[in-house]
Write an enzyme that holds these catalytic residues in place. Structure first.
Site, PDB file in Angstrom:
ATOM      1  N   SER A 101      82.115  64.851  27.924  1.00  0.00           N
ATOM      2  CA  SER A 101      81.755  65.826  26.888  1.00  0.00           C
ATOM      3  C   SER A 101      80.473  66.564  27.229  1.00  0.00           C
ATOM      4  CB  SER A 101      81.625  65.124  25.532  1.00  0.00           C
ATOM      5  OG  SER A 101      80.663  64.080  25.581  1.00  0.00           O
ATOM      6  N   ARG A 129      86.405  64.086  38.440  1.00  0.00           N
ATOM      7  CA  ARG A 129      86.896  63.120  39.429  1.00  0.00           C
ATOM      8  C   ARG A 129      88.424  63.031  39.397  1.00  0.00           C
ATOM      9  NH1 ARG A 129      84.270  59.329  42.241  1.00  0.00           N
ATOM     10  NH2 ARG A 129      82.385  59.622  41.000  1.00  0.00           N
ATOM     11  N   SER A 189      70.590  66.760  21.008  1.00  0.00           N
ATOM     12  CA  SER A 189      71.762  67.600  21.267  1.00  0.00           C
ATOM     13  C   SER A 189      73.039  66.788  21.199  1.00  0.00           C
ATOM     14  CB  SER A 189      71.636  68.240  22.659  1.00  0.00           C
ATOM     15  OG  SER A 189      71.351  67.246  23.634  1.00  0.00           O
ATOM     16  N   LYS A 218      65.670  55.867  21.725  1.00  0.00           N
ATOM     17  CA  LYS A 218      66.154  56.456  20.470  1.00  0.00           C
ATOM     18  C   LYS A 218      67.575  56.000  20.162  1.00  0.00           C
ATOM     19  CE  LYS A 218      68.979  59.703  22.373  1.00  0.00           C
ATOM     20  NZ  LYS A 218      70.353  60.093  22.005  1.00  0.00           N
ATOM     21  N   ASP A 260      64.914  63.915  19.209  1.00  0.00           N
ATOM     22  CA  ASP A 260      66.157  63.232  19.554  1.00  0.00           C
ATOM     23  C   ASP A 260      66.375  62.006  18.686  1.00  0.00           C
ATOM     24  OD1 ASP A 260      68.487  63.036  20.989  1.00  0.00           O
ATOM     25  OD2 ASP A 260      67.557  62.611  22.915  1.00  0.00           O
TER      26      ASP A 260
END
Length: 349
Positions: free
Chosen positions: A18, A38, A152, A205, A258
């Protein structure tokens, strides 16, 4: 006075999960970009559909993005037109050493040994407790490397929604190349020279997000979540500084930013694992259902490394007790609450 036009840049993203796919999509809107998968069948399916149906279903990929399952051809694409090259490693920590081992003999053979390499994985290697830059340094001695991190979710990046990231490296040319590849429109890239701080923030985190999920699953309330985030940030900072990081890094995108996203966001896999643990599910059952979370993979390694240098990580220790030692979530919470009172900004946990 007009600014000089930067030289052309070509990007190769290795890893079609992703996050690799999302970054390749973003880069392809600005620079010629090849995404390497791959699995040849996956690469062919993505090329035909212009969609990563396995990891980002329903999101159309730019027509400008090239797909490949040929690693050598992907790397050779970086030398076309005399452009500069940038390699982005979109693989997890568990696959980083193997990917770097593949590059160790391919890059010199292709004349690409000086190509900057930026990695996106977050965590400590489970068996060795190494951070990503330590893995790369051993597998690719002398490589020009850095980390790309920040608050993100891959799906939102692939959709073109606003996001701010940090590229961390001691090499200014790598920071500039990564910024050139990705900065623009809804995606902003900030630069940092604190590679250790950015990597520690990205690793810890996830563990703190598992703790917050457990608290939410136990219905402990938003006060408890705020306390976990705040004390988790102190834990991250204390550990990072002990490893050589700059304290101010943890007040930025790859620390506080984050942490808040991963501890509260609905798309957070680490928080989801914690929620299910708090609701009474067993870790083995959660993992068997296909859920993967880097916080689970790296929690023990982080704790072992912290203990080796004499740093207390009480929240990480509590998470490990619940995940791996059979301690009931409420028992672990009670142990955290029973800790002695201390100065908020002292050295202890």
């Amino acid at each position: 006075m007009n600014q000089p036009t930067p030289p052309g840049l070509r990007v190769a993203v290795l890893g079609a999960g992703s996050w690799g796919t999302a970054l390749a999509a973003a880069a392809s809107r600005r620079q010629p970009t090849v995404l390497w998968a791959r699995d040849p069948a996956q690469a062919a399916d993505m090329a035909a559909r212009h969609e990563n149906a396995r990891y980002l279903p329903g999101i159309a990929l730019p027509q400008t993005l090239t797909l490949s399952s040929d690693l050598d051809a992907t790397l050779r694409s970086l030398k076309q037109d005399g452009a500069a090259g940038l390699i982005i490693l979109g693989v997890p920590v568990a696959g980083l050493a193997a990917t770097c081992a593949e590059l160790a003999h391919r890059l010199p053979a292709l004349g690409l040994q000086d190509t900057p390499i930026v990695w996106t994985c977050k965590g400590f290697e489970a068996d060795t407790a190494r951070l990503p830059h330590e893995i790369v340094r051993e597998a690719l001695p002398g490589a020009i490397g850095g980390a790309l991190s920040g608050p993100s979710f891959a799906r939102e990046v692939a959709q073109g929604l606003p996001v701010a990231l940090t590229v961390a490296s001691g090499n200014a040319a790598l920071r500039a190349a990564t910024t050139q590849a990705l900065h623009g429109a809804a995606l902003r890239v900030y630069a940092s020279a604190d590679l250790v701080g950015v990597e520690v923030g990205g690793a810890l985190k996830n563990v703190i997000a598992v703790a917050c999920g457990i608290g939410d699953g136990l219905a402990l309330g938003t006060n408890a979540r705020a306390a976990l985030i705040t004390r988790g940030l102190a834990e991250m900072t204390r550990f990072g500084v002990a490893l050589g990081a700059q304290a101010e890094t943890f007040a930025g995108l790859t620390g506080l930013g984050d942490l808040v996203l991963t501890a509260t966001g609905e798309l957070s896999r680490n928080r989801r694992v914690g929620l299910e643990i708090g609701a009474g599910r067993k870790l083995a059952d959660i993992l068997a259902s296909g859920v993967t979370a880097e916080g689970v993979r790296c929690a023990r390694a982080a704790l072992e490394r912290a203990r080796a240098i004499g740093v207390e990580l009480p929240i990480t220790e509590a998470v490990c007790a619940v995940l791996f030692e059979g301690v009931a979530p409420m028992t672990a919470v009670s142990a955290l609450l029973a800790r002695n009172a201390r100065d908020e900004h002292g050295d202890g946990g």
